[in-house]
Design an enzyme around this catalytic site. Structure first.
Site, PDB file in Angstrom:
ATOM      1  N   LYS A   1       0.839  -1.212   0.000  1.00  0.00           N
ATOM      2  CA  LYS A   1       0.000   0.000   0.000  1.00  0.00           C
ATOM      3  C   LYS A   1       0.874   1.263   0.000  1.00  0.00           C
ATOM      4  O   LYS A   1       0.661   2.164  -0.801  1.00  0.00           O
ATOM      5  CB  LYS A   1      -0.919   0.032   1.241  1.00  0.00           C
ATOM      6  CG  LYS A   1      -1.824  -1.192   1.365  1.00  0.00           C
ATOM      7  CD  LYS A   1      -2.700  -1.103   2.591  1.00  0.00           C
ATOM      8  CE  LYS A   1      -1.942  -1.131   3.911  1.00  0.00           C
ATOM      9  NZ  LYS A   1      -1.251  -2.414   4.199  1.00  0.00           N
TER      10      LYS A   1
ATOM     11  N   ARG B   1      -9.486   0.705   9.050  1.00  0.00           N
ATOM     12  CA  ARG B   1      -9.017  -0.662   9.269  1.00  0.00           C
ATOM     13  C   ARG B   1     -10.058  -1.484  10.007  1.00  0.00           C
ATOM     14  O   ARG B   1      -9.844  -2.660  10.276  1.00  0.00           O
ATOM     15  CB  ARG B   1      -7.765  -0.613  10.106  1.00  0.00           C
ATOM     16  CG  ARG B   1      -6.497  -0.975   9.364  1.00  0.00           C
ATOM     17  CD  ARG B   1      -5.387  -0.830  10.365  1.00  0.00           C
ATOM     18  NE  ARG B   1      -4.200  -1.508   9.987  1.00  0.00           N
ATOM     19  CZ  ARG B   1      -3.182  -0.926   9.377  1.00  0.00           C
ATOM     20  NH1 ARG B   1      -3.267   0.320   8.999  1.00  0.00           N
ATOM     21  NH2 ARG B   1      -2.099  -1.613   9.145  1.00  0.00           N
TER      22      ARG B   1
ATOM     23  N   ARG C   1      12.052  -6.006   4.083  1.00  0.00           N
ATOM     24  CA  ARG C   1      11.804  -4.558   4.100  1.00  0.00           C
ATOM     25  C   ARG C   1      12.793  -3.840   5.015  1.00  0.00           C
ATOM     26  O   ARG C   1      13.095  -4.304   6.107  1.00  0.00           O
ATOM     27  CB  ARG C   1      10.376  -4.263   4.570  1.00  0.00           C
ATOM     28  CG  ARG C   1      10.154  -2.756   4.714  1.00  0.00           C
ATOM     29  CD  ARG C   1       8.728  -2.343   4.774  1.00  0.00           C
ATOM     30  NE  ARG C   1       7.977  -2.981   5.825  1.00  0.00           N
ATOM     31  CZ  ARG C   1       6.692  -2.782   6.018  1.00  0.00           C
ATOM     32  NH1 ARG C   1       6.025  -2.006   5.187  1.00  0.00           N
ATOM     33  NH2 ARG C   1       6.067  -3.395   6.985  1.00  0.00           N
TER      34      ARG C   1
ATOM     35  N   ARG D   1      11.868  -2.486  10.594  1.00  0.00           N
ATOM     36  CA  ARG D   1      10.802  -2.056  11.505  1.00  0.00           C
ATOM     37  C   ARG D   1      10.610  -3.108  12.591  1.00  0.00           C
ATOM     38  O   ARG D   1      10.641  -4.300  12.300  1.00  0.00           O
ATOM     39  CB  ARG D   1       9.492  -1.909  10.722  1.00  0.00           C
ATOM     40  CG  ARG D   1       9.097  -0.478  10.490  1.00  0.00           C
ATOM     41  CD  ARG D   1       7.989  -0.329   9.502  1.00  0.00           C
ATOM     42  NE  ARG D   1       6.739  -0.973   9.881  1.00  0.00           N
ATOM     43  CZ  ARG D   1       5.606  -0.841   9.204  1.00  0.00           C
ATOM     44  NH1 ARG D   1       5.576  -0.078   8.125  1.00  0.00           N
ATOM     45  NH2 ARG D   1       4.514  -1.453   9.589  1.00  0.00           N
TER      46      ARG D   1
ATOM     47  N   ARG E   1      -0.070  -9.553  12.945  1.00  0.00           N
ATOM     48  CA  ARG E   1      -0.675  -8.486  12.122  1.00  0.00           C
ATOM     49  C   ARG E   1      -1.559  -9.079  11.025  1.00  0.00           C
ATOM     50  O   ARG E   1      -2.610  -8.532  10.711  1.00  0.00           O
ATOM     51  CB  ARG E   1       0.421  -7.617  11.502  1.00  0.00           C
ATOM     52  CG  ARG E   1       1.067  -6.693  12.538  1.00  0.00           C
ATOM     53  CD  ARG E   1       2.370  -6.120  12.034  1.00  0.00           C
ATOM     54  NE  ARG E   1       2.210  -5.224  10.908  1.00  0.00           N
ATOM     55  CZ  ARG E   1       3.200  -4.861  10.109  1.00  0.00           C
ATOM     56  NH1 ARG E   1       4.413  -5.340  10.282  1.00  0.00           N
ATOM     57  NH2 ARG E   1       2.974  -4.035   9.112  1.00  0.00           N
TER      58      ARG E   1
HETATM   59  P1  AP5 Z   1       4.852  -1.619   1.689  1.00  0.00           P
HETATM   60  O1  AP5 Z   1       4.499  -0.745   0.546  1.00  0.00           O
HETATM   61  O2  AP5 Z   1       5.693  -1.022   2.774  1.00  0.00           O
HETATM   62  O3  AP5 Z   1       3.555  -2.336   2.263  1.00  0.00           O
HETATM   63  P2  AP5 Z   1       2.372  -1.774   3.111  1.00  0.00           P
HETATM   64  O4  AP5 Z   1       1.153  -2.452   2.626  1.00  0.00           O
HETATM   65  O5  AP5 Z   1       2.373  -0.272   3.129  1.00  0.00           O
HETATM   66  O6  AP5 Z   1       2.835  -2.375   4.517  1.00  0.00           O
HETATM   67  P3  AP5 Z   1       2.787  -1.840   5.958  1.00  0.00           P
HETATM   68  O7  AP5 Z   1       3.512  -2.882   6.784  1.00  0.00           O
HETATM   69  O8  AP5 Z   1       3.298  -0.441   6.067  1.00  0.00           O
HETATM   70  O9  AP5 Z   1       1.292  -1.891   6.224  1.00  0.00           O
HETATM   71  P4  AP5 Z   1       0.568  -2.032   7.527  1.00  0.00           P
HETATM   72  O10 AP5 Z   1      -0.763  -1.734   7.011  1.00  0.00           O
HETATM   73  O11 AP5 Z   1       0.681  -3.242   8.329  1.00  0.00           O
HETATM   74  O12 AP5 Z   1       1.358  -1.003   8.451  1.00  0.00           O
HETATM   75  P5  AP5 Z   1       1.006   0.453   8.920  1.00  0.00           P
HETATM   76  O13 AP5 Z   1       2.250   1.203   8.918  1.00  0.00           O
HETATM   77  O14 AP5 Z   1      -0.179   0.991   8.188  1.00  0.00           O
HETATM   78  O15 AP5 Z   1       5.583  -2.909   1.098  1.00  0.00           O
HETATM   79  C1  AP5 Z   1       6.139  -3.889   1.926  1.00  0.00           C
HETATM   80  C2  AP5 Z   1       7.499  -4.352   1.392  1.00  0.00           C
HETATM   81  O16 AP5 Z   1       7.324  -5.033   0.171  1.00  0.00           O
HETATM   82  C3  AP5 Z   1       8.436  -3.169   1.084  1.00  0.00           C
HETATM   83  O17 AP5 Z   1       9.731  -3.542   1.429  1.00  0.00           O
HETATM   84  C4  AP5 Z   1       8.287  -2.969  -0.431  1.00  0.00           C
HETATM   85  O18 AP5 Z   1       9.458  -2.450  -1.010  1.00  0.00           O
HETATM   86  C5  AP5 Z   1       7.995  -4.382  -0.913  1.00  0.00           C
HETATM   87  N1  AP5 Z   1       7.081  -4.404  -2.053  1.00  0.00           N
HETATM   88  C6  AP5 Z   1       5.989  -3.629  -2.235  1.00  0.00           C
HETATM   89  N2  AP5 Z   1       5.371  -3.947  -3.381  1.00  0.00           N
HETATM   90  C7  AP5 Z   1       6.092  -4.962  -3.933  1.00  0.00           C
HETATM   91  C8  AP5 Z   1       5.960  -5.749  -5.104  1.00  0.00           C
HETATM   92  N3  AP5 Z   1       4.966  -5.562  -5.985  1.00  0.00           N
HETATM   93  N4  AP5 Z   1       6.860  -6.701  -5.329  1.00  0.00           N
HETATM   94  C9  AP5 Z   1       7.860  -6.908  -4.465  1.00  0.00           C
HETATM   95  N5  AP5 Z   1       8.055  -6.212  -3.342  1.00  0.00           N
HETATM   96  C10 AP5 Z   1       7.184  -5.252  -3.070  1.00  0.00           C
HETATM   97  O19 AP5 Z   1       0.505   0.152  10.404  1.00  0.00           O
HETATM   98  C11 AP5 Z   1       1.385  -0.291  11.410  1.00  0.00           C
HETATM   99  C12 AP5 Z   1       0.626  -0.376  12.719  1.00  0.00           C
HETATM  100  O20 AP5 Z   1       0.050   0.904  13.076  1.00  0.00           O
HETATM  101  C13 AP5 Z   1      -0.554  -1.339  12.766  1.00  0.00           C
HETATM  102  O21 AP5 Z   1      -0.153  -2.662  13.014  1.00  0.00           O
HETATM  103  C14 AP5 Z   1      -1.380  -0.721  13.916  1.00  0.00           C
HETATM  104  O22 AP5 Z   1      -0.846  -1.051  15.186  1.00  0.00           O
HETATM  105  C15 AP5 Z   1      -1.213   0.775  13.711  1.00  0.00           C
HETATM  106  N6  AP5 Z   1      -2.264   1.372  12.836  1.00  0.00           N
HETATM  107  C16 AP5 Z   1      -2.070   1.993  11.649  1.00  0.00           C
HETATM  108  N7  AP5 Z   1      -3.242   2.398  11.128  1.00  0.00           N
HETATM  109  C17 AP5 Z   1      -4.210   2.018  11.996  1.00  0.00           C
HETATM  110  C18 AP5 Z   1      -5.630   2.115  12.009  1.00  0.00           C
HETATM  111  N8  AP5 Z   1      -6.285   2.706  10.997  1.00  0.00           N
HETATM  112  N9  AP5 Z   1      -6.307   1.578  13.066  1.00  0.00           N
HETATM  113  C19 AP5 Z   1      -5.665   1.002  14.095  1.00  0.00           C
HETATM  114  N10 AP5 Z   1      -4.317   0.852  14.143  1.00  0.00           N
HETATM  115  C20 AP5 Z   1      -3.589   1.356  13.107  1.00  0.00           C
END
Ligand code: AP5
Length: 210
Positions: free
Chosen positions: A13, A88, A123, A156, A167
């Site tokens: 994402k 979410r 990552r 991370r 997760r």
């Molecule tokens: P990346 O683009 O970083 O993936 P992502 O989907 O953004 O992953 P996140 O881990 O950031 O998502 P998340 O939703 O768990 O975490 P968030 O920070 O929102 O890609 C991942 C890896 O793959 C990278 O290394 C990239 O280079 C690689 N990649 C990407 N596309 C590729 C492809 N096509 N081919 C190969 N490689 C590829 O949330 C973290 C925490 O915050 C949650 O666990 C929660 O505790 C809290 N939080 C955040 N938002 C909320 C909410 N709305 N409600 C409650 N808690 C929340």
């Protein structure tokens, strides 16, 4: 254009949001990045969110809803935005509606859990500017160093295998129901995440034009 990017942790994402933001000239709002920033600067929000985030659990709805309400009121959101990682839960989606936000499209980036687990281990992120890399798929020019600001890249804390498993479990239980929520409104478009970032980008941009 008001867009939601939906998908499991590590589905890509954040990676796609970066490109869409450039192409459409609209800001990305990542609740994960906002919370990580709060954690780093030790604000009240950061302290409240810390234990949930580090355990791979969702931060309580009222905290993230407050973050989004404040962020969407800012001037740069007037012409649209990309929501990355919000909503979410169904209560978060309902809160967004109560704010009067009319979403145009919800793009789900679909990637298998097995592929996700592999991706997360590769990552690396920049603690300085927040840029995200992958050892195999999106390597920095110089190993271990951020292309943008020269800071040393780190893994991370919530990318440890055990936390990733938690997760994913939380995603399937609490976030996946949003797919039918938005499908029922005719807003859901599914993009199969591809092996190459650029291929997923092409499909995502096509879905936005559809
Ligand atoms: P990346 O683009 O970083 O993936 P992502 O989907 O953004 O992953 P996140 O881990 O950031 O998502 P998340 O939703 O768990 O975490 P968030 O920070 O929102 O890609 C991942 C890896 O793959 C990278 O290394 C990239 O280079 C690689 N990649 C990407 N596309 C590729 C492809 N096509 N081919 C190969 N490689 C590829 O949330 C973290 C925490 O915050 C949650 O666990 C929660 O505790 C809290 N939080 C955040 N938002 C909320 C909410 N709305 N409600 C409650 N808690 C929340």
């Amino acid at each position: 254009m008001k867009i939601i990017l939906l998908g499991a942790p590590g589905a890509g994402k954040g990676t796609q949001a970066e490109v869409i933001s450039r192409v459409k000239n609209i800001p990305t709002i990542s609740t994960g990045n906002i919370i990580r920033e709060a954690l780093k600067s030790g604000t009240e929000l950061g302290l409240k969110a810390k234990e949930y985030m580090e355990a791979g659990k969702l931060v309580p709805d009222e905290l993230v809803i407050g973050i989004i309400r404040e962020r969407l009121a800012q001037q740069d959101c007037q012409n649209g935005f990309i929501l990355d990682g919000f909503p979410r839960t169904i209560p978060q989606a309902e809160a967004l509606e109560r704010m009067g936000v009319e979403i145009d499209k919800v793009i789900e980036i679909y990637v298998d859990d097995e592929v996700i687990t592999r991706r997360m281990s590769g990552r690396r992120v920049c603690p300085g500017c927040g840029a995200s890399y992958h050892l195999e798929y999106k390597a920095p020019k110089k190993e271990g160093v951020c292309d943008n600001c020269g800071d040393t890249l780190v893994q991370r804390q919530d990318d440890q295998p055990e936390t990733v498993r938690e997760r994913l479990k939380v995603y399937h239980e609490q976030t996946a129901p949003l797919k039918s929520y938005y499908a029922a409104k005719g807003k859901l478009f599914v993009v199969e995440g591809q092996e190459e970032v650029a291929d997923t980008t092409r499909l995502t941009l096509e879905a936005l034009e559809a």
